[in-house]
Write an enzyme that holds these catalytic residues in place. Structure first.
Site, mmCIF file in Angstrom:
data_model
loop_
_atom_site.group_PDB
_atom_site.id
_atom_site.type_symbol
_atom_site.label_atom_id
_atom_site.label_comp_id
_atom_site.label_asym_id
_atom_site.label_seq_id
_atom_site.Cartn_x
_atom_site.Cartn_y
_atom_site.Cartn_z
ATOM 1 N N ASP A 88 8.465 -23.963 11.747
ATOM 2 C CA ASP A 88 7.797 -24.429 12.966
ATOM 3 C C ASP A 88 8.031 -25.937 13.129
ATOM 4 O OD1 ASP A 88 6.086 -24.138 15.161
ATOM 5 O OD2 ASP A 88 4.313 -24.653 13.975
ATOM 6 N N HIS A 89 8.430 -26.344 14.324
ATOM 7 C CA HIS A 89 8.664 -27.761 14.642
ATOM 8 C C HIS A 89 9.600 -28.460 13.662
ATOM 9 C CE1 HIS A 89 5.951 -27.990 18.052
ATOM 10 N NE2 HIS A 89 5.084 -27.266 17.363
ATOM 11 N N ASN A 135 1.886 -19.074 19.349
ATOM 12 C CA ASN A 135 1.694 -19.803 18.088
ATOM 13 C C ASN A 135 0.243 -20.187 17.841
ATOM 14 O OD1 ASN A 135 4.465 -19.781 17.940
ATOM 15 N ND2 ASN A 135 4.656 -21.974 17.563
ATOM 16 N N ASP A 144 12.782 -28.918 17.153
ATOM 17 C CA ASP A 144 11.966 -29.520 18.201
ATOM 18 C C ASP A 144 12.599 -30.827 18.669
ATOM 19 O OD1 ASP A 144 10.130 -30.675 19.837
ATOM 20 O OD2 ASP A 144 8.417 -30.431 18.487
ATOM 21 N N GLY A 187 -3.723 -28.654 18.516
ATOM 22 C CA GLY A 187 -4.952 -29.168 17.921
ATOM 23 C C GLY A 187 -6.218 -28.497 18.437
ATOM 24 N N GLU A 206 12.778 -26.331 22.110
ATOM 25 C CA GLU A 206 11.604 -26.713 22.916
ATOM 26 C C GLU A 206 12.028 -27.628 24.047
ATOM 27 O OE1 GLU A 206 7.981 -27.771 20.969
ATOM 28 O OE2 GLU A 206 7.163 -28.783 22.741
#
Ligand code: G3H
Ligand code: ZN
Length: 385
Positions: free
Chosen positions: A98-99, A271, A120, A195, A150
């Protein structure tokens, strides 16, 4: 069975119009729990380790400073554990980075055993994002590994990914991005946010997903749209954390109703990280309240100390450094650590189980083609991507 490329799982969501949750893990116990709860609901599973989570699982307690070497170690640790669980599992499982921050981080994940990576490049100019993503696609597809890119910028914080404001994805740019990079999946920015502080009553701009998918159909582009920043931030969990001595404020997520709606409008992967962090934090606080003798335990007493010193934190990586062997390898050397592991697993299962049902991936494991990385690599080769 061996791990599958994430594309196999995403293709089923596109074909049968549902969404697959993709769940972040930071420790072997979390990976085990994610797999077990998916098995229980007969759903395929996407586990994701964020770039810095790999650093943490490589033994880097101050994961914000993780080096490439730490990430390599962590990728191997988590991939080995997930592969071992997958061997005897009846469901298809993919492990996704991820990222991913740069090409090297993606290579570290792929070489470590990940079957999918995200690069990303969203903070880069459009052309540079295409160029970087294309490089990752070349390395990954040769090995049958799936790639997510992304486009557009999500507001909020997730590890090294931070932005105060969002820039929505332009559907026409998305089409060009798919064409020029050959990615399998694309994270779009359409109103969600990383977040726990997404703001009250956040509205998803679902038209962006609809328009992007429609433009893709016109151009015959295969690919999955991904919704990042999609935690629902269950209010009952936030309340319980605060009642147990935590201090989490202004915490609001995306409504379940909107996520369910977009899962039928072209979003195939959703996600979720924050919700898991919250549930695990609540369970850790509860454990030390219910079993006060553990507060002074030689092996887990320091976890209690970290919880009391970090009242507004809800990232398990802040609390788990006292048991790094357990984080990295899943070892459970005594009852006290066993109690911690069990409450981590329960927190993961509570959140992930709920979302498997809400996103409707339950009972659909059999729809996923169990294809190997080698076979997938051959397919990409034939198509020239
Ligand atoms: O990449 C992971 C997700 O975008 C995390 O989103 O903070 O809403 O759980 P979240
Ligand atoms: Zn994200």
């Amino acid at each position: 069975m061996p791990l599958v490329p994430m594309k196999a799982i995403l293709d089923a969501t596109d074909k049968f119009n549902y969404a697959q949750g993709a769940f972040n893990v930071n420790a072997v116990a979390q990976a085990k729990a994610v797999i077990e709860v998916h098995e229980m609901f007969r759903s395929a599973a996407i586990l994701q380790g964020a770039d810095l989570a790999n650093g943490f699982m490589g033994g880097r307690v101050d994961f914000g400073n993780a080096t490439l070497e730490d990430k390599k170690k962590g990728a191997i640790n988590i991939a080995n554990a997930v592969k071992k669980y997958a061997e005897t599992s009846p469901i298809p499982i993919a492990l996704h980075l991820d990222h991913g921050k740069d090409l090297d981080s993606c290579i570290a994940a792929i070489d470590g055993g990940y079957t999918s990576v995200m690069i990303d490049g969203s903070s880069l100019p459009f052309k540079d994002n295409i160029e970087l993503t294309r490089e990752v696609v070349k390395y990954a597809h040769e090995r049958g590994v799936t790639v997510e890119g992304e486009l557009g910028v999500l507001a909020g914080v997730e590890d090294h990914v931070f932005s105060a404001e969002s820039t929505y994805t332009n559907p026409l740019d998305a089409v060009e991005f798919f064409k020029k990079t050959g990615v399998d999946a694309l994270a779009i920015s359409y109103g969600t946010m990383h977040g726990a502080n997404k703001g009250r009553d956040t509205v998803i701009r679902k038209e962006i997903a609809i328009a992007t998918k429609e433009c893709m159909r016109h151009e015959n582009i295969e690919g999955t749209l991904v919704s990042h920043g999609s935690s629902t931030v269950p209010q009952y969990i936030v309340k319980e954390i605060n009642e147990l001595g935590g201090d989490i404020r202004d915490a609001h997520g995306i409504s379940m109703q909107q996520l369910k709606e977009v899962s039928k409008l072209g979003i195939g992967k959703i996600n979720v990280d924050t919700d898991i962090r919250l549930a695990v934090t609540r369970n850790l606080r509860e454990l030390f309240k219910n079993r006060p003798e553990l507060q002074k335990s030689e092996t887990v007493g320091d976890i209690y100390k970290l919880l009391t010193e970090n009242k507004s934190a809800f990232d398990p990586r802040i609390f788990l450094p006292p048991i790094m062997d357990t984080v990295m390898f899943g070892t459970v050397p005594n009852d006290a650590i066993g109690a911690v592991v069990s409450c981590i697993e329960k927190g993961v299962k509570e959140v992930v189980g709920t979302l498997i049902i809400e996103f409707e991936s339950f009972g659909k494991a059999y729809l996923v083609e169990c294809i190997s990385l080698d076979e997938m690599a051959q397919r990409y080769k034939k198509k020239g991507i």
